[in-house]
Design a protein around this motif. Sequence first.
Motif, PDB file in Angstrom:
ATOM      1  N   ARG A  16       0.717  -1.267  -0.293  1.00  0.00           N
ATOM      2  CA  ARG A  16      -0.020  -0.116   0.082  1.00  0.00           C
ATOM      3  C   ARG A  16       0.998   0.821   0.311  1.00  0.00           C
ATOM      4  N   THR A  17       0.595   2.198  -0.586  1.00  0.00           N
ATOM      5  CA  THR A  17       1.117   3.026  -0.438  1.00  0.00           C
ATOM      6  C   THR A  17       0.221   4.449  -1.123  1.00  0.00           C
ATOM      7  N   LEU A  18       0.722   5.770  -0.369  1.00  0.00           N
ATOM      8  CA  LEU A  18      -0.185   7.033  -0.614  1.00  0.00           C
ATOM      9  C   LEU A  18       0.598   7.635  -0.975  1.00  0.00           C
ATOM     10  N   TRP A  19       0.366   8.774  -2.427  1.00  0.00           N
ATOM     11  CA  TRP A  19       0.829  10.113  -2.367  1.00  0.00           C
ATOM     12  C   TRP A  19       0.549  10.817  -1.581  1.00  0.00           C
ATOM     13  N   ASN A  20       1.714  12.049  -0.687  1.00  0.00           N
ATOM     14  CA  ASN A  20       1.166  12.824  -0.362  1.00  0.00           C
ATOM     15  C   ASN A  20       1.311  14.589  -0.507  1.00  0.00           C
ATOM     16  N   VAL A  21       0.010  14.756  -0.910  1.00  0.00           N
ATOM     17  CA  VAL A  21      -0.902  15.835  -2.092  1.00  0.00           C
ATOM     18  C   VAL A  21       0.823  17.915  -1.587  1.00  0.00           C
ATOM     19  N   GLU A  22       0.032  17.284  -0.695  1.00  0.00           N
ATOM     20  CA  GLU A  22       0.479  18.836  -0.427  1.00  0.00           C
ATOM     21  C   GLU A  22       2.930  18.781   0.055  1.00  0.00           C
ATOM     22  N   VAL A  30       4.726   0.427   6.230  1.00  0.00           N
ATOM     23  CA  VAL A  30       5.831  -0.210   7.196  1.00  0.00           C
ATOM     24  C   VAL A  30       5.530  -1.767   6.664  1.00  0.00           C
ATOM     25  N   VAL A  31       4.443  -2.323   7.292  1.00  0.00           N
ATOM     26  CA  VAL A  31       4.233  -4.116   7.367  1.00  0.00           C
ATOM     27  C   VAL A  31       3.781  -4.321   6.382  1.00  0.00           C
ATOM     28  N   ASP A  32       3.749  -3.635   4.916  1.00  0.00           N
ATOM     29  CA  ASP A  32       3.335  -4.443   3.816  1.00  0.00           C
ATOM     30  C   ASP A  32       4.781  -5.091   3.210  1.00  0.00           C
ATOM     31  N   VAL A  33       5.925  -3.863   3.653  1.00  0.00           N
ATOM     32  CA  VAL A  33       7.251  -3.820   2.976  1.00  0.00           C
ATOM     33  C   VAL A  33       8.025  -4.665   3.975  1.00  0.00           C
ATOM     34  N   ILE A  34       7.781  -4.836   4.742  1.00  0.00           N
ATOM     35  CA  ILE A  34       8.115  -5.932   6.100  1.00  0.00           C
ATOM     36  C   ILE A  34       7.592  -7.527   5.593  1.00  0.00           C
ATOM     37  N   PRO A  43       4.018 -10.342   9.621  1.00  0.00           N
ATOM     38  CA  PRO A  43       4.656  -9.542   9.611  1.00  0.00           C
ATOM     39  C   PRO A  43       4.547  -8.204  10.267  1.00  0.00           C
ATOM     40  N   ARG A  44       3.623  -7.646  11.516  1.00  0.00           N
ATOM     41  CA  ARG A  44       3.013  -7.075  12.295  1.00  0.00           C
ATOM     42  C   ARG A  44       4.288  -7.288  13.549  1.00  0.00           C
ATOM     43  N   ARG A  45       4.018  -8.809  13.810  1.00  0.00           N
ATOM     44  CA  ARG A  45       5.228  -9.043  15.334  1.00  0.00           C
ATOM     45  C   ARG A  45       6.520  -8.886  14.719  1.00  0.00           C
ATOM     46  N   TYR A  46       6.718  -8.844  13.685  1.00  0.00           N
ATOM     47  CA  TYR A  46       8.563  -8.771  12.858  1.00  0.00           C
ATOM     48  C   TYR A  46       8.619  -6.992  12.424  1.00  0.00           C
ATOM     49  N   TRP A  47       7.611  -6.212  12.651  1.00  0.00           N
ATOM     50  CA  TRP A  47       7.912  -5.328  12.273  1.00  0.00           C
ATOM     51  C   TRP A  47       7.916  -4.592  13.626  1.00  0.00           C
ATOM     52  N   SER A  48       6.696  -5.131  15.255  1.00  0.00           N
ATOM     53  CA  SER A  48       6.564  -4.591  16.216  1.00  0.00           C
ATOM     54  C   SER A  48       8.213  -4.287  17.031  1.00  0.00           C
ATOM     55  N   ASP A  49       8.856  -5.962  16.447  1.00  0.00           N
ATOM     56  CA  ASP A  49      10.031  -6.769  17.490  1.00  0.00           C
ATOM     57  C   ASP A  49      11.110  -5.693  16.741  1.00  0.00           C
ATOM     58  N   LEU A  50      11.459  -5.744  15.289  1.00  0.00           N
ATOM     59  CA  LEU A  50      12.371  -4.853  14.750  1.00  0.00           C
ATOM     60  C   LEU A  50      11.829  -3.570  15.144  1.00  0.00           C
ATOM     61  N   PRO A  73      -7.434  -4.973   4.985  1.00  0.00           N
ATOM     62  CA  PRO A  73      -7.606  -6.442   3.818  1.00  0.00           C
ATOM     63  C   PRO A  73      -9.111  -7.091   3.907  1.00  0.00           C
ATOM     64  N   ASP A  74      -9.729  -6.508   4.988  1.00  0.00           N
ATOM     65  CA  ASP A  74     -10.742  -6.151   5.397  1.00  0.00           C
ATOM     66  C   ASP A  74     -11.730  -5.367   5.067  1.00  0.00           C
ATOM     67  N   GLY A  75     -11.183  -4.661   3.195  1.00  0.00           N
ATOM     68  CA  GLY A  75     -11.741  -3.224   3.039  1.00  0.00           C
ATOM     69  C   GLY A  75     -11.527  -1.980   3.620  1.00  0.00           C
ATOM     70  N   LYS A  76     -11.476  -2.417   4.887  1.00  0.00           N
ATOM     71  CA  LYS A  76     -11.613  -0.748   5.714  1.00  0.00           C
ATOM     72  C   LYS A  76      -9.933   0.142   5.610  1.00  0.00           C
ATOM     73  N   MET A  77     -10.090   1.311   6.066  1.00  0.00           N
ATOM     74  CA  MET A  77      -9.781   2.510   5.781  1.00  0.00           C
ATOM     75  C   MET A  77      -9.169   2.119   7.787  1.00  0.00           C
ATOM     76  N   ARG A  78      -7.623   1.909   7.786  1.00  0.00           N
ATOM     77  CA  ARG A  78      -7.352   2.317   9.498  1.00  0.00           C
ATOM     78  C   ARG A  78      -5.881   2.264   9.150  1.00  0.00           C
ATOM     79  N   SER A  79      -5.528   3.154  10.448  1.00  0.00           N
ATOM     80  CA  SER A  79      -3.966   3.456  10.576  1.00  0.00           C
ATOM     81  C   SER A  79      -3.019   2.156  10.246  1.00  0.00           C
ATOM     82  N   THR A  80      -2.493   2.976  10.069  1.00  0.00           N
ATOM     83  CA  THR A  80      -0.554   2.055   9.773  1.00  0.00           C
ATOM     84  C   THR A  80       0.262   2.796  10.280  1.00  0.00           C
TER      85      THR A  80
END
Length: 282
Positions: A16-22, A30-34, A43-50, A73-80
Motif C-alpha cells: 500500500r502506498t500513498l502520495w502526499n499531495v502537499e 511498513v508492514v507490507d514492506v516487511i 509481519p506485524r509482529r516482526y515489525w513490532s520486534d524490529l 485486507p477487510d476493505g476498511k480504512m485503518r491506520s498503519t
Amino acid sequence: MKGNTQIRLFEEKNVRTLWNVEKEEWYFSVVDVIAVLTDSENPRRYWSDLKRKLTAEGSQLYDFIVQLKMTAPDGKMRSTDALATEQLFRLIQSVPSPKAEPLKLWVAHIAKERIDQYEDPELSIQQALKDYKRLGYSDSWINQRLKSIEIRKDLTDEWKAHGLQEGIQFATLTDIIYKTWAGKSAKEYKEFKGLKKENLRDNMTNQELILNMLAELSTTDISKARNPQTFEGHQDVAIRGGTIAKEAREKLEKETGKDIVSPTNAKIYIESQLKDKIENDK
C-alpha cells in the motif's frame, strides 16, 4: 494528510502506498514492506520486534514513522505505520533479505515515475488511461473521464487564481455546481449511487460526465468573463454554470423520457459492459 492511496504489486504481493499531495512525496506501508522482505507469516509482529530493536540501538528511524489511513485486507480504512521514500530505504537496509536490492530499485522506480509525471503531464494521462482500461471501463467512457479531468483542473486553476482556498471553499462551490445541475450535493449524489469512499466522477455514466463537464466548463468561462471578487460572487457563478447544464439535462430527459442522474455506479457499469461484450461475442 491529503493524498491518494494506491495498492502496488511487488512480486505478487500488495504494497500500500500513498502520495502526499502537499509534500509531493510517496509513503509506503511498513508492514507490507516487511512482508515482502521477510516472507513472515506475521509481519506485524516482526515489525513490532524490529521497532524495539531499532529504538534500543538509538536509531532515529522511529521518529519518521507516521500513522496513515490505508485500506486494510477487510476493505476498511485503518491506520498503519508508514515511511516516506528516503526513510524506507533505511528500513530496507535494516532487514537482512535477498529481496532488499530488488525492492529498493522498485521503490526508486515508483518515486521517479511520479516525478516524471509532474514534469510531463501527458505521462499522468497515459497512466490514468492504463488504470481505467485495467479496471474494465469502455474506451468511450475513458475518453470522457480524461477530458473531465482536464476541465476540472481548468476550473480549480481559475479558483486558485482568484485566491480561493482548497478544501472547504472548493468543496462548497463543487457542491453548488452538483446541486444546481443534478439536484444533489456531492454527498447525496454518492449515497444515491451507493458509494462510500469511491470517487464520484469515476462512478458517473457518460451522460453524467458530459453534463458535469458542461457545468464546470461553463462555470470557468463565466468566472473569466465576470471576474468575481468575492466568495459570494463565485457562488453565484457556480449557480450560473450549473444552470446551463441543468437546462441541457432537462431538455435531454424530455426528449428521451429517461432520467440522466442515475444510481448506476462503476461496478454496475463495468458488469454491463462485460455482459454486452459476451452477448456480442456469441
